[in-house]
Design a protein around this motif. Structure first.
Motif, PDB file in Angstrom:
ATOM      1  N   HIS A  68       0.818  -1.221   0.000  1.00 17.90           N
ATOM      2  CA  HIS A  68       0.000   0.000   0.000  1.00 17.90           C
ATOM      3  C   HIS A  68       0.856   1.277   0.000  1.00 17.90           C
ATOM      4  CE1 HIS A  68      -3.247  -2.783   0.572  1.00 17.90           C
ATOM      5  NE2 HIS A  68      -2.649  -3.246   1.640  1.00 17.90           N
ATOM      6  N   ILE A  69       1.951   1.225  -0.740  1.00 12.49           N
ATOM      7  CA  ILE A  69       2.829   2.380  -0.911  1.00 12.49           C
ATOM      8  C   ILE A  69       2.647   2.866  -2.341  1.00 12.49           C
ATOM      9  CG2 ILE A  69       5.213   3.200  -0.954  1.00 12.49           C
ATOM     10  CD1 ILE A  69       5.856   1.007   1.140  1.00 12.49           C
ATOM     11  N   ASP A  70       2.111   4.062  -2.483  1.00 11.78           N
ATOM     12  CA  ASP A  70       1.861   4.637  -3.803  1.00 11.78           C
ATOM     13  C   ASP A  70       3.113   5.382  -4.263  1.00 11.78           C
ATOM     14  OD1 ASP A  70       0.599   5.558  -6.124  1.00 11.78           O
ATOM     15  OD2 ASP A  70      -0.115   7.367  -5.098  1.00 11.78           O
ATOM     16  N   ALA A  71       3.829   4.797  -5.188  1.00 11.83           N
ATOM     17  CA  ALA A  71       5.076   5.389  -5.679  1.00 11.83           C
ATOM     18  C   ALA A  71       4.899   5.894  -7.104  1.00 11.83           C
ATOM     19  CB  ALA A  71       6.197   4.346  -5.639  1.00 11.83           C
ATOM     20  N   LYS A  72       5.465   7.052  -7.375  1.00 12.51           N
ATOM     21  CA  LYS A  72       5.454   7.629  -8.718  1.00 12.51           C
ATOM     22  C   LYS A  72       6.637   7.076  -9.507  1.00 12.51           C
ATOM     23  CE  LYS A  72       2.064  10.493  -7.919  1.00 12.51           C
ATOM     24  NZ  LYS A  72       0.769  10.275  -8.489  1.00 12.51           N
ATOM     25  N   LEU A  73       6.404   6.817 -10.783  1.00 10.67           N
ATOM     26  CA  LEU A  73       7.476   6.373 -11.679  1.00 10.67           C
ATOM     27  C   LEU A  73       8.227   7.568 -12.225  1.00 10.67           C
ATOM     28  CD1 LEU A  73       5.814   3.603 -13.881  1.00 10.67           C
ATOM     29  CD2 LEU A  73       7.493   3.293 -12.069  1.00 10.67           C
ATOM     30  N   VAL A  74       9.539   7.552 -12.084  1.00 13.63           N
ATOM     31  CA  VAL A  74      10.378   8.598 -12.662  1.00 13.63           C
ATOM     32  C   VAL A  74      11.239   7.943 -13.738  1.00 13.63           C
ATOM     33  CG1 VAL A  74      12.092  10.399 -12.264  1.00 13.63           C
ATOM     34  CG2 VAL A  74      10.415   9.852 -10.467  1.00 13.63           C
ATOM     35  N   LEU A  75      10.786   8.119 -14.964  1.00 13.03           N
ATOM     36  CA  LEU A  75      11.450   7.570 -16.146  1.00 13.03           C
ATOM     37  C   LEU A  75      11.605   8.700 -17.155  1.00 13.03           C
ATOM     38  CD1 LEU A  75       9.069   4.496 -16.507  1.00 13.03           C
ATOM     39  CD2 LEU A  75      11.340   4.453 -15.484  1.00 13.03           C
ATOM     40  N   ALA A  76      12.391   8.488 -18.163  1.00 15.47           N
ATOM     41  CA  ALA A  76      12.515   9.503 -19.211  1.00 15.47           C
ATOM     42  C   ALA A  76      11.150   9.840 -19.792  1.00 15.47           C
ATOM     43  CB  ALA A  76      13.467   9.008 -20.301  1.00 15.47           C
ATOM     44  N   SER A  77      10.256   8.861 -19.843  1.00 17.27           N
ATOM     45  CA  SER A  77       8.931   9.071 -20.436  1.00 17.27           C
ATOM     46  C   SER A  77       7.918   9.722 -19.485  1.00 17.27           C
ATOM     47  CB  SER A  77       8.369   7.734 -20.926  1.00 17.27           C
ATOM     48  OG  SER A  77       8.227   6.841 -19.832  1.00 17.27           O
ATOM     49  N   THR A  78       8.215   9.801 -18.193  1.00 16.31           N
ATOM     50  CA  THR A  78       7.254  10.358 -17.235  1.00 16.31           C
ATOM     51  C   THR A  78       7.704  11.669 -16.607  1.00 16.31           C
ATOM     52  OG1 THR A  78       8.169   9.167 -15.337  1.00 16.31           O
ATOM     53  CG2 THR A  78       6.439   8.049 -16.618  1.00 16.31           C
ATOM     54  N   VAL A  79       8.964  12.012 -16.758  1.00 13.37           N
ATOM     55  CA  VAL A  79       9.503  13.157 -16.015  1.00 13.37           C
ATOM     56  C   VAL A  79       8.843  14.478 -16.398  1.00 13.37           C
ATOM     57  CG1 VAL A  79      11.483  13.677 -17.517  1.00 13.37           C
ATOM     58  CG2 VAL A  79      11.618  14.123 -15.069  1.00 13.37           C
ATOM     59  N   ALA A  80       8.515  14.700 -17.658  1.00 11.60           N
ATOM     60  CA  ALA A  80       7.902  15.970 -18.068  1.00 11.60           C
ATOM     61  C   ALA A  80       6.545  16.156 -17.385  1.00 11.60           C
ATOM     62  CB  ALA A  80       7.739  16.015 -19.584  1.00 11.60           C
ATOM     63  N   ARG A  81       5.734  15.097 -17.330  1.00  9.52           N
ATOM     64  CA  ARG A  81       4.445  15.182 -16.654  1.00  9.52           C
ATOM     65  C   ARG A  81       4.623  15.455 -15.166  1.00  9.52           C
ATOM     66  NH1 ARG A  81       2.167  11.550 -13.792  1.00  9.52           N
ATOM     67  NH2 ARG A  81       3.258   9.807 -14.708  1.00  9.52           N
ATOM     68  N   ILE A 138      17.437   3.980 -12.710  1.00  6.47           N
ATOM     69  CA  ILE A 138      18.807   4.327 -12.339  1.00  6.47           C
ATOM     70  C   ILE A 138      19.568   4.876 -13.542  1.00  6.47           C
ATOM     71  CG2 ILE A 138      19.825   2.045 -12.687  1.00  6.47           C
ATOM     72  CD1 ILE A 138      21.396   2.706  -9.994  1.00  6.47           C
ATOM     73  N   ASP A 139      19.204   4.428 -14.731  1.00  5.39           N
ATOM     74  CA  ASP A 139      19.867   4.945 -15.927  1.00  5.39           C
ATOM     75  C   ASP A 139      19.454   6.378 -16.212  1.00  5.39           C
ATOM     76  OD1 ASP A 139      21.332   2.651 -16.361  1.00  5.39           O
ATOM     77  OD2 ASP A 139      19.745   1.716 -17.526  1.00  5.39           O
ATOM     78  N   PHE A 140      18.257   6.749 -15.809  1.00  8.16           N
ATOM     79  CA  PHE A 140      17.788   8.118 -15.970  1.00  8.16           C
ATOM     80  C   PHE A 140      18.450   9.039 -14.940  1.00  8.16           C
ATOM     81  CE2 PHE A 140      14.860  11.439 -14.547  1.00  8.16           C
ATOM     82  CZ  PHE A 140      14.726  12.158 -15.718  1.00  8.16           C
ATOM     83  N   ILE A 141      18.514   8.605 -13.703  1.00  9.80           N
ATOM     84  CA  ILE A 141      18.959   9.476 -12.619  1.00  9.80           C
ATOM     85  C   ILE A 141      20.476   9.623 -12.550  1.00  9.80           C
ATOM     86  CG2 ILE A 141      19.161   7.831 -10.713  1.00  9.80           C
ATOM     87  CD1 ILE A 141      17.443  11.255 -10.657  1.00  9.80           C
ATOM     88  N   LYS A 142      21.210   8.720 -13.141  1.00  6.20           N
ATOM     89  CA  LYS A 142      22.679   8.820 -13.095  1.00  6.20           C
ATOM     90  C   LYS A 142      23.206   9.938 -13.988  1.00  6.20           C
ATOM     91  CE  LYS A 142      23.711   5.900 -16.914  1.00  6.20           C
ATOM     92  NZ  LYS A 142      23.758   4.627 -17.488  1.00  6.20           N
ATOM     93  N   SER A 143      22.372  10.403 -14.922  1.00  3.97           N
ATOM     94  CA  SER A 143      22.839  11.440 -15.856  1.00  3.97           C
ATOM     95  C   SER A 143      22.995  12.774 -15.136  1.00  3.97           C
ATOM     96  CB  SER A 143      21.841  11.596 -17.009  1.00  3.97           C
ATOM     97  OG  SER A 143      20.645  12.181 -16.527  1.00  3.97           O
ATOM     98  N   ASN A 144      23.805  13.638 -15.692  1.00  5.24           N
ATOM     99  CA  ASN A 144      24.116  14.913 -15.055  1.00  5.24           C
ATOM    100  C   ASN A 144      22.912  15.830 -14.910  1.00  5.24           C
ATOM    101  OD1 ASN A 144      26.779  14.221 -14.709  1.00  5.24           O
ATOM    102  ND2 ASN A 144      27.398  15.052 -16.685  1.00  5.24           N
ATOM    103  N   ARG A 145      21.920  15.716 -15.771  1.00  2.00           N
ATOM    104  CA  ARG A 145      20.807  16.665 -15.750  1.00  2.00           C
ATOM    105  C   ARG A 145      20.011  16.627 -14.447  1.00  2.00           C
ATOM    106  NH1 ARG A 145      15.581  17.423 -19.466  1.00  2.00           N
ATOM    107  NH2 ARG A 145      14.883  19.332 -18.468  1.00  2.00           N
ATOM    108  N   TYR A 146      19.765  15.439 -13.901  1.00  2.42           N
ATOM    109  CA  TYR A 146      18.930  15.314 -12.703  1.00  2.42           C
ATOM    110  C   TYR A 146      19.694  14.831 -11.471  1.00  2.42           C
ATOM    111  CZ  TYR A 146      14.890  16.052 -15.655  1.00  2.42           C
ATOM    112  OH  TYR A 146      13.978  16.594 -16.518  1.00  2.42           O
ATOM    113  N   ARG A 147      20.870  14.372 -11.650  1.00  2.00           N
ATOM    114  CA  ARG A 147      21.639  13.750 -10.569  1.00  2.00           C
ATOM    115  C   ARG A 147      21.822  14.666  -9.362  1.00  2.00           C
ATOM    116  NH1 ARG A 147      27.009  10.329 -10.493  1.00  2.00           N
ATOM    117  NH2 ARG A 147      27.786  11.090  -8.511  1.00  2.00           N
ATOM    118  N   ALA A 148      22.305  15.877  -9.565  1.00  2.00           N
ATOM    119  CA  ALA A 148      22.569  16.791  -8.445  1.00  2.00           C
ATOM    120  C   ALA A 148      21.280  17.117  -7.695  1.00  2.00           C
ATOM    121  CB  ALA A 148      23.239  18.060  -8.947  1.00  2.00           C
TER     122      ALA A 148
END
Length: 187
Positions: free
Chosen positions: A72-85, A107-117
């Motif tokens: 019962h943990i509602d988690a949002k997906l953070v993917l290249a396809s969902t980040v803009a929304r 992890i492949d999305f978040i390791k990049s420099n754009r969102y990592r910091a």
């Protein structure tokens, strides 16, 4: 209902001031459930308020389903396809990583420099890393594996962070890679 052996990682984690655990079991025996049991208990006790699951993109929806259906943990997906929304749901001075308490992040999305910091600045106090063996470092590590390892090193620096590493292949025969994985738990 968890099987008795699936409670062992939970008991190990709860004996520590901050849970730092490597869950290394065979494929199909319930590592996801074991990690989620720890997360659910830490959240229920108030020892963590926020959760991030870092996983390969192809496993993100599976993690989201497991968290929701069994815990019962509602988690949002953070993917290249969902980040803009997700960004549209935030105020101008807010980060998606601080607006949503529970996240499943590629992890492949978040390791990049754009969102990592931004992620490192606002990272939850509880992080689960699936397929952790893909985040090891050795003398030959370059590219994606190296970026993932550096991200986890930065996350592990915080002594207040709970860190749960999940993998079916903790040791590939490469001693340096294995030490880099275990070293994330106790820098």
């Amino acid at each position: 209902t968890p099987r008795p052996y699936q409670l062992v990682p939970l008991l190990v984690a709860l004996k520590q001031p901050k849970a730092r655990v490597l869950i290394a079991d065979d494929v199909g025996v319930g590592k996801t459930v074991e990690a989620c049991l720890i997360a659910a208990e830490l959240l229920a006790r108030g020892e963590a308020k926020r959760l991030a699951v870092l996983c390969p993109p192809h496993l993100a929806e599976q993690w989201q389903r497991e968290l929701s259906a069994k815990f019962h943990i509602d988690a949002k997906l953070v993917l290249a396809s969902t980040v803009a929304r997700l960004e549209r749901e935030c105020a101008a001075d807010q980060s998606i990583f601080e607006v949503h308490d529970h996240l499943v992040i590629s992890i492949d999305f978040i390791k990049s420099n754009r969102y990592r910091a931004d992620f490192l600045r606002t990272c939850p106090e509880l992080v689960i890393v699936d397929e952790a063996h893909t985040c090891t470092r050795d003398v030959e590590s370059r590219g994606s594996r190296h970026q993932r390892h550096e991200l986890l090193l930065d996350l592990a620096k915080s002594p207040d962070r709970h860190l749960i590493l999940v993998t079916a292949t903790p040791h590939s025969g490469n001693e340096a890679a294995f030490r880099s994985l275990v070293g994330l738990l106790e820098p």
